[in-house]
Design a protein around this motif. Structure first.
Motif, PDB file in Angstrom:
ATOM      1  N   THR A 109       0.799  -1.223   0.000  1.00 30.71           N
ATOM      2  CA  THR A 109       0.000   0.000   0.000  1.00 30.71           C
ATOM      3  C   THR A 109       0.833   1.275   0.000  1.00 30.71           C
ATOM      4  OG1 THR A 109      -0.091  -0.003   2.415  1.00 30.71           O
ATOM      5  CG2 THR A 109      -1.858  -1.167   1.238  1.00 30.71           C
ATOM      6  N   GLY A 110       2.142   1.145   0.241  1.00 31.63           N
ATOM      7  CA  GLY A 110       2.984   2.330   0.379  1.00 31.63           C
ATOM      8  C   GLY A 110       3.011   2.866   1.793  1.00 31.63           C
ATOM      9  N   ILE A 111       2.363   2.157   2.719  1.00 28.62           N
ATOM     10  CA  ILE A 111       2.293   2.585   4.121  1.00 28.62           C
ATOM     11  C   ILE A 111       3.021   1.566   4.988  1.00 28.62           C
ATOM     12  CG2 ILE A 111       0.745   2.999   6.076  1.00 28.62           C
ATOM     13  CD1 ILE A 111      -1.327   3.998   4.126  1.00 28.62           C
TER      14      ILE A 111
ATOM     15  N   PHE B 183       0.084  -4.463   3.498  1.00 28.50           N
ATOM     16  CA  PHE B 183      -0.452  -4.902   2.220  1.00 28.50           C
ATOM     17  C   PHE B 183      -1.973  -4.954   2.271  1.00 28.50           C
ATOM     18  CE2 PHE B 183       3.857  -6.313   2.266  1.00 28.50           C
ATOM     19  CZ  PHE B 183       4.281  -6.343   0.942  1.00 28.50           C
ATOM     20  N   GLY B 184      -2.602  -4.804   1.090  1.00 28.00           N
ATOM     21  CA  GLY B 184      -4.049  -4.941   0.983  1.00 28.00           C
ATOM     22  C   GLY B 184      -4.783  -3.692   1.395  1.00 28.00           C
ATOM     23  N   SER B 185      -5.162  -3.600   2.649  1.00 25.40           N
ATOM     24  CA  SER B 185      -5.850  -2.433   3.211  1.00 25.40           C
ATOM     25  C   SER B 185      -4.998  -1.863   4.335  1.00 25.40           C
ATOM     26  CB  SER B 185      -7.229  -2.806   3.755  1.00 25.40           C
ATOM     27  OG  SER B 185      -8.061  -3.306   2.732  1.00 25.40           O
ATOM     28  N   ALA B 186      -4.855  -0.550   4.353  1.00 20.69           N
ATOM     29  CA  ALA B 186      -4.027   0.071   5.392  1.00 20.69           C
ATOM     30  C   ALA B 186      -4.559   1.460   5.712  1.00 20.69           C
ATOM     31  CB  ALA B 186      -2.568   0.156   4.954  1.00 20.69           C
TER      32      ALA B 186
ATOM     33  N   VAL C  58      -4.547  16.874  12.006  1.00 23.70           N
ATOM     34  CA  VAL C  58      -4.708  15.424  11.903  1.00 23.70           C
ATOM     35  C   VAL C  58      -4.836  15.061  10.418  1.00 23.70           C
ATOM     36  CG1 VAL C  58      -6.104  13.411  12.496  1.00 23.70           C
ATOM     37  CG2 VAL C  58      -5.828  15.278  14.150  1.00 23.70           C
ATOM     38  N   GLN C  59      -3.991  14.138   9.978  1.00 20.99           N
ATOM     39  CA  GLN C  59      -4.034  13.646   8.598  1.00 20.99           C
ATOM     40  C   GLN C  59      -4.268  12.142   8.618  1.00 20.99           C
ATOM     41  OE1 GLN C  59      -1.134  15.873   5.782  1.00 20.99           O
ATOM     42  NE2 GLN C  59      -0.064  15.792   7.732  1.00 20.99           N
ATOM     43  N   VAL C  60      -5.270  11.705   7.877  1.00 21.40           N
ATOM     44  CA  VAL C  60      -5.630  10.293   7.811  1.00 21.40           C
ATOM     45  C   VAL C  60      -5.525   9.824   6.356  1.00 21.40           C
ATOM     46  CG1 VAL C  60      -7.406   8.550   8.245  1.00 21.40           C
ATOM     47  CG2 VAL C  60      -7.202  10.550   9.763  1.00 21.40           C
ATOM     48  N   THR C  61      -4.791   8.729   6.157  1.00 20.31           N
ATOM     49  CA  THR C  61      -4.640   8.138   4.830  1.00 20.31           C
ATOM     50  C   THR C  61      -5.147   6.706   4.867  1.00 20.31           C
ATOM     51  OG1 THR C  61      -2.661   9.486   4.426  1.00 20.31           O
ATOM     52  CG2 THR C  61      -3.046   7.616   2.951  1.00 20.31           C
ATOM     53  N   ARG C  62      -6.079   6.380   3.992  1.00 17.56           N
ATOM     54  CA  ARG C  62      -6.606   5.024   3.857  1.00 17.56           C
ATOM     55  C   ARG C  62      -6.364   4.544   2.426  1.00 17.56           C
ATOM     56  NH1 ARG C  62     -10.399   7.634   7.023  1.00 17.56           N
ATOM     57  NH2 ARG C  62     -11.633   8.237   5.190  1.00 17.56           N
ATOM     58  N   VAL C  63      -5.799   3.346   2.286  1.00 13.66           N
ATOM     59  CA  VAL C  63      -5.382   2.834   0.982  1.00 13.66           C
ATOM     60  C   VAL C  63      -5.885   1.403   0.790  1.00 13.66           C
ATOM     61  CG1 VAL C  63      -3.414   2.321  -0.536  1.00 13.66           C
ATOM     62  CG2 VAL C  63      -3.305   4.273   1.025  1.00 13.66           C
ATOM     63  N   GLU C  64      -6.339   1.091  -0.435  1.00  9.41           N
ATOM     64  CA  GLU C  64      -6.663  -0.265  -0.852  1.00  9.41           C
ATOM     65  C   GLU C  64      -5.775  -0.620  -2.039  1.00  9.41           C
ATOM     66  OE1 GLU C  64      -9.021  -2.422   0.274  1.00  9.41           O
ATOM     67  OE2 GLU C  64      -9.806  -1.126   1.868  1.00  9.41           O
ATOM     68  N   ALA C  65      -5.184  -1.803  -2.024  1.00  5.59           N
ATOM     69  CA  ALA C  65      -4.296  -2.224  -3.117  1.00  5.59           C
ATOM     70  C   ALA C  65      -4.387  -3.736  -3.288  1.00  5.59           C
ATOM     71  CB  ALA C  65      -2.856  -1.808  -2.828  1.00  5.59           C
TER      72      ALA C  65
END
Length: 548
Positions: free
Chosen positions: A104-106, A115-118, A139-146
């Motif tokens: 995910t880059g996180i 990996f996957g969801s983060a 506050v910064q929130v990052t949500r990623v799907e890959a």
């Protein structure tokens, strides 16, 4: 808009079951096994008894290493039988499906990759007046799907019929493959919230949302007709097939970004709103036809001379709805005033694919002794292909500014820009191949056979890629001002010459193969390959067939 080149060539499914047995693979394709006969329906009656193929047969790619735990992750089953009177059926089926998480880059708290969801939450506290107390929070929130998905199903059904000296056969094969990818850069939500800790009022908010995926689809439906006629010393065979082919490459990406610089007061309009769409659908459909004429001359039990002549052609075209679209829209407050932007690029695609192939080969198979077989061959094939794709691009751009007062003046304006181009991409190629295979098989004892193969290929290839501007309209700009005046400008005609590239190669390739066939009992055949290190089973490849 992502640029599209000629990458879609409808040539069949890459990961389907192999049509070559381990015996054929290890003897440079010269000595065949029962499994090889399965895919020429009129030769299925030559298979004595029944055969059962499973995942242990290693017949998807032939590269699985059972002792090294290297698998292709296909479910595979097949078989044939002669227990139905004059009819001799055979079938092969494989299936693969996987959904794999991507990076995910996180990174996690321990620094490990997610990996996957983060989700990543970052909080920053600031003391703006330096009085020792935090008065500002961000506050910064990052949500990623890959993810990526791959699914493939292939099957073959064949039926042979023997009536005297004539053998007839028919078959049907189908393959479907779908690959889909969800990139971490196209499937994420990033949100920022700033808060004044003194009065606990929100002072800034921003949210950037994107979602999208790319996918490749390929389908192949093949009808097979086959006939053999047996004479005293000669066998004549004809194999013909017709395939319907469909392929598509597509992607969709959508993005929206919102900024509110005054979230605490809904009566104050101070914002940015952006929207983006990027889509492409490039479907192709066509067909492939081929025919093979074979002659086997068997003057004695010790010698068999095989000759074959094959020809094939393929053709296809892009569907009428092949197109791509890129659009960007934005409006924002400029304190005072309002700006609006709307850009778009629409592409209509048309294209064709065509190719022909011709090959001639001979195989001389010699049984030197009952335990020792030797074969050599000579083959030549030539292939010509020509694929083209035309993209008709239409660009439109609109922008406006209103300074926020109640009077329409020259400070208020609207700008429109338009242009179009037509580009032709063409790929042509010709390939000639000379093949010289040699293969032998020696039975150390009746139940154990050692196999060796050698194949030398000489390849002459000539490939040319061209990009050519075939039509355009110059850029037209018009600006309308609030006071009623306007300005128009016509740009210069497009003069880019395009480009061309040609590559010519001659390559010599030599490949050595080897294997062992072992039949411990009448009902089991085991074939081995990849055992160069006898004491290390890791790279050993095994194929097991049940016989009844």
């Amino acid at each position: 808009m992502r640029y599209v080149v000629l990458t879609l060539v409808m040539c069949g499914l890459a990961g389907a079951y192999t049509t070559s047995s381990f015996r054929s693979q290890s003897t440079a394709g010269l000595w065949k096994d029962d499994y090889d006969l399965l895919f020429e329906p009129a030769r299925i009656p030559l298979i004595a008894g029944s055969r059962v193929y499973t995942g242990l047969s290693n017949l998807v790619t032939g590269q699985e290493e059972q002792f090294g735990n290297r698998a292709d992750n296909f479910y595979f089953v097949g078989g044939s039988t002669n227990r139905l009177g004059a009819f001799h059926p055979g079938l092969v089926f494989d299936r693969f499906a996987a959904r794999n998480p991507r990076f995910t880059g996180i990174a996690g708290e321990a620094g490990d990759s997610l990996f996957g969801s983060a989700q990543l939450v970052e909080t920053e506290l600031e003391d703006l007046d330096s009085n020792g107390t935090y008065d500002y929070k961000r506050v910064q929130v990052t949500r990623v799907e890959a993810w990526d998905e791959n699914a493939q199903t292939d099957y073959y059904l064949g039926l042979g019929l023997k009536t005297g000296a004539l053998r007839l056969g028919a078959g049907f094969a189908r393959g479907d493959e779908r690959i889909e990818d969800w990139s971490p850069w196209a499937n994420r939500v990033w949100e920022r919230r700033d808060t004044n800790l003194v009065d606990h009022r929100p002072v800034f908010w921003e949210k950037d949302t994107s979602r999208g995926s790319s996918r490749s689809l390929l389908a192949d439906n093949r009808i097979i007709a086959n006939a053999w006629y047996d004479m005293e010393f000669v066998r004549l065979g004809l194999l013909a097939d017709f395939s319907l082919l469909n392929s598509e490459y597509a992607y969709d990406e959508y993005r929206q970004r919102k900024v509110d610089r005054s979230p605490a007061d809904p009566l104050i309009a101070d914002y940015v709103n952006e929207r983006m769409t990027d889509t492409l659908a490039l479907p192709f459909s066509g067909n492939r036809m081929s025919a093979t004429l074979s002659l086997f001359y068997v003057p004695s039990e010790q010698l068999e001379s095989r000759f074959s002549l094959s020809g094939a052609s393929r053709s296809g075209s892009a569907a009428a709805d092949a197109a791509g679209l890129y659009a960007y829209m934005a409006d924002s407050v400029t304190r005072p005033g309002l700006d609006t932007v709307c850009d778009s690029c629409f592409v209509r695609y048309s294209g064709t694919q065509a190719g022909t192939n011709l090959s001639l080969s001979t195989r001389q198979l010699i049984s030197v002794t009952p335990a020792f077989r030797f074969g050599l061959g000579l083959g030549f094939s030539t292939e010509v292909s020509k694929d083209s794709l035309v993209g008709a691009w239409t660009d439109r751009s609109f922008a406006s500014h209103n300074n926020g007062d109640t009077f329409a003046g020259r400070e208020d304006w609207r700008r429109r820009v338009s242009s179009s181009e037509q580009w032709l991409d063409r790929a042509t190629s010709s390939t000639n191949i000379l093949s010289l295979p040699v293969g032998l098989e020696y039975h150390i004892i009746p139940a154990v056979a050692l196999r060796l193969g050698f194949s030398h290929l000489v390849t002459w290839s000539d490939q040319t890629w061209t990009e050519q501007l075939v039509g355009s309209s110059p850029e037209l700009t018009r600006i309308d001002y609030g006071d009623g005046s306007y300005f128009e400008y016509l740009g210069a005609a497009e003069t880019r010459p395009g480009r061309a590239e040609t590559q010519r190669r001659t390559t010599h390739t030599t490949r050595y193969t080897y294997g062992i066939g072992f039949s411990p009992i009448d009902n089991l055949q085991i074939d081995l390959a990849g055992f160069a290190r006898l004491t290390d089973l890791t790279n050993w490849r095994l194929s097991a067939t049940l016989r009844f």
